[in-house]
Design a protein around this motif. Structure first.
Motif, PDB file in Angstrom:
ATOM      1  N   HIS A 172       0.828  -1.203   0.000  1.00  0.00           N
ATOM      2  CA  HIS A 172       0.000   0.000   0.000  1.00  0.00           C
ATOM      3  C   HIS A 172       0.868   1.261   0.000  1.00  0.00           C
ATOM      4  O   HIS A 172       0.551   2.253  -0.672  1.00  0.00           O
ATOM      5  N   GLY A 173       1.964   1.207   0.744  1.00  0.00           N
ATOM      6  CA  GLY A 173       2.844   2.372   0.836  1.00  0.00           C
ATOM      7  C   GLY A 173       3.476   2.743  -0.492  1.00  0.00           C
ATOM      8  O   GLY A 173       3.499   3.920  -0.872  1.00  0.00           O
ATOM      9  N   VAL A 174       3.974   1.742  -1.227  1.00  0.00           N
ATOM     10  CA  VAL A 174       4.638   2.075  -2.496  1.00  0.00           C
ATOM     11  C   VAL A 174       3.622   2.522  -3.548  1.00  0.00           C
ATOM     12  O   VAL A 174       3.944   3.345  -4.413  1.00  0.00           O
ATOM     13  N   ILE A 175       2.392   2.014  -3.470  1.00  0.00           N
ATOM     14  CA  ILE A 175       1.362   2.508  -4.387  1.00  0.00           C
ATOM     15  C   ILE A 175       0.990   3.948  -4.038  1.00  0.00           C
ATOM     16  O   ILE A 175       0.823   4.797  -4.931  1.00  0.00           O
ATOM     17  N   ASP A 176       0.896   4.259  -2.760  1.00  0.00           N
ATOM     18  CA  ASP A 176       0.665   5.650  -2.341  1.00  0.00           C
ATOM     19  C   ASP A 176       1.742   6.571  -2.907  1.00  0.00           C
ATOM     20  O   ASP A 176       1.483   7.738  -3.214  1.00  0.00           O
ATOM     21  N   ALA A 177       2.957   6.035  -3.049  1.00  0.00           N
ATOM     22  CA  ALA A 177       4.092   6.832  -3.533  1.00  0.00           C
ATOM     23  C   ALA A 177       4.178   6.900  -5.051  1.00  0.00           C
ATOM     24  O   ALA A 177       4.974   7.680  -5.581  1.00  0.00           O
ATOM     25  N   GLY A 178       3.378   6.079  -5.762  1.00  0.00           N
ATOM     26  CA  GLY A 178       3.394   6.165  -7.222  1.00  0.00           C
ATOM     27  C   GLY A 178       3.571   4.871  -7.975  1.00  0.00           C
ATOM     28  O   GLY A 178       3.591   4.869  -9.211  1.00  0.00           O
ATOM     29  N   ALA A 179       3.700   3.740  -7.282  1.00  0.00           N
ATOM     30  CA  ALA A 179       3.847   2.457  -7.981  1.00  0.00           C
ATOM     31  C   ALA A 179       2.573   2.099  -8.726  1.00  0.00           C
ATOM     32  O   ALA A 179       1.467   2.399  -8.284  1.00  0.00           O
ATOM     33  N   ASP A 180       2.722   1.445  -9.863  1.00  0.00           N
ATOM     34  CA  ASP A 180       1.590   1.040 -10.687  1.00  0.00           C
ATOM     35  C   ASP A 180       1.254  -0.438 -10.556  1.00  0.00           C
ATOM     36  O   ASP A 180       0.101  -0.836 -10.686  1.00  0.00           O
ATOM     37  N   VAL A 181       2.264  -1.269 -10.313  1.00  0.00           N
ATOM     38  CA  VAL A 181       2.080  -2.710 -10.168  1.00  0.00           C
ATOM     39  C   VAL A 181       3.003  -3.192  -9.066  1.00  0.00           C
ATOM     40  O   VAL A 181       4.175  -2.792  -9.009  1.00  0.00           O
ATOM     41  N   VAL A 182       2.492  -4.064  -8.173  1.00  0.00           N
ATOM     42  CA  VAL A 182       3.305  -4.630  -7.093  1.00  0.00           C
ATOM     43  C   VAL A 182       3.219  -6.149  -7.177  1.00  0.00           C
ATOM     44  O   VAL A 182       2.124  -6.723  -7.129  1.00  0.00           O
ATOM     45  N   LEU A 183       4.376  -6.803  -7.286  1.00  0.00           N
ATOM     46  CA  LEU A 183       4.446  -8.250  -7.482  1.00  0.00           C
ATOM     47  C   LEU A 183       5.258  -8.882  -6.354  1.00  0.00           C
ATOM     48  O   LEU A 183       6.454  -8.622  -6.215  1.00  0.00           O
ATOM     49  N   GLY A 184       4.596  -9.711  -5.538  1.00  0.00           N
ATOM     50  CA  GLY A 184       5.244 -10.322  -4.388  1.00  0.00           C
ATOM     51  C   GLY A 184       5.598 -11.785  -4.599  1.00  0.00           C
ATOM     52  O   GLY A 184       4.980 -12.492  -5.403  1.00  0.00           O
ATOM     53  N   HIS A 185       6.586 -12.233  -3.849  1.00  0.00           N
ATOM     54  CA  HIS A 185       7.016 -13.635  -3.843  1.00  0.00           C
ATOM     55  C   HIS A 185       7.804 -13.873  -2.570  1.00  0.00           C
ATOM     56  O   HIS A 185       8.104 -12.932  -1.831  1.00  0.00           O
TER      57      HIS A 185
END
Length: 366
Positions: free
Chosen positions: A250-263
């Motif tokens: 959520h934090g990186v999207i608040d900062a401007g990220a468009d896609v977040v991919l976890g593993h």
């Protein structure tokens, strides 16, 4: 007659204008050319293929952990799906042809996991279509600085984009007129920390000023079937802080990220669309040969075919369910186990989600 009068009138007007200019010494200045900025036309739809952990075989501690086909058929079952503007995965290990790992006091141990893929295996990833890899994980450092440097050198030579080390926190590149930034995070030594969310947000915000689309990858959370659920709290595994993946995403999207991919958890986890941006909390074990555990939920994972618009906003994602076992290796799962697991976990862990799960494996907004 009318045409003759019009020409005569125009001649008189022009003559009068020229005489006036001569009498008044009026300079005739050609019109100034005004440069108008060219608007950049981005693609209407951007295609991102994303998978989880990949390790095609380790020559350490012995070559017994290399597949009999020398890994060349690793992706044959899914090659038709590995096509997109971005084809992403997590590189779980290093490329290195020789050397011992200080991680394992006993090189013949069956409980110490140090992954050293033969350098020639890098070309298999390239041929399969992968053009962006995360190297932010706990296995990129299994063979120390030598392994990290050799891996990055090989990826550079193959023109595969990568990020996640403190020495390489991000990559900026352009493809088909779209400018991308990719950055990756993990809780491990020499990687960009997932635990410092404020620093991650600062990096993402700076990258967003320079590019059209920012893709963030993270390796975080506990491991195994007991860690399928998102807790929205800091996760601890073997007394190690593995980050708060919910707060991070959520934090990186608040900062401007468009896609977040976890593993990282080695199992499939929930997915979410937050502020119109897509999050996959864990993509599981995608193509992992040798010492990886593949029993139960560890043996199933999604291959995502994600579509976003020019602004990076989520459109939809198609989930190709895959499975692995020690005999057949990577194959398509006709029972759609990974897709069903995503639906169940998303509804349990993120009940406020606005996602629609369709029978053909597609996830879209309600």
């Amino acid at each position: 007659m009318k045409k003759f009068l019009s020409i005569a009138f125009l001649t008189v007007v022009v003559a009068y204008f020229l005489i006036s200019c001569q009498n008044k010494s009026v300079a005739i200045v050609p019109p100034t050319k005004v440069d108008t900025p060219k608007l950049k036309k981005l693609k209407d739809t951007i295609s991102i293929v994303a998978v989880g952990d990949m390790m095609l075989g380790s020559a350490y501690p012995s070559k017994v952990n290399l597949p009999s086909d020398d890994a060349v058929n690793s992706f044959v079952a899914v090659e038709e799906f590995l096509k997109g503007d971005i084809v992403f995965g997590n590189l779980e290990g290093c490329f290195l042809d020789k050397g011992k790992s200080t991680k394992c006091s006993d090189p013949h141990s069956t409980s110490c996991f140090a992954f050293r893929m033969p350098e020639r295996y890098a070309g298999i990833y390239k041929k399969a279509g992968f053009n962006v890899l995360s190297i932010a994980n706990n296995h990129i450092g299994d063979f120390g600085l030598t392994g990290r440097k050799r891996t990055t050198s090989i990826l550079d030579s193959l023109q595969i984009e990568y990020a996640g080390l403190q020495s390489k926190p991000f990559a900026i590149f352009e493809k088909d007129s779209v400018k991308y930034a990719f950055c990756a995070f993990a809780p491990n030594d020499n990687t960009v920390s997932i635990k410092n969310i404020d620093s991650a947000k600062m990096l993402v915000a700076e990258l967003k000023k320079q590019v059209d689309i920012v893709i963030v990858s993270f390796h975080g959370g506990g491991e195994g079937a007991k860690f399928e659920h998102i807790t929205r709290k800091t996760e601890v595994f073997y007394n190690e802080n593995r980050g708060n993946v919910y707060a991070f995403a959520h934090g990186v999207i608040d900062a401007g990220a468009d896609v977040v991919l976890g593993h990282g958890p080695h199992v499939t986890r929930a997915m979410e669309v937050y502020k119109n941006k897509f999050i996959a909390y864990s993509l599981g074990n995608f193509c992992t040969y040798g010492m990886f555990g593949l029993k139960g939920p560890n043996g199933f994972a999604p291959l995502l075919q994600l579509k976003v618009n020019a602004k990076g906003d989520f459109l939809y994602v198609d989930v190709i369910s895959i499975k692995q076992d020690k005999v057949n290796r990577l194959t398509i799962d006709e029972n759609f186990t990974a897709f069903k697991k995503i639906q169940t976990l998303t509804n349990l862990d993120i009940p406020e989600n606005q996602l629609k799960f369709e029978g053909n494996g597609r996830i879209s907004l309600k």
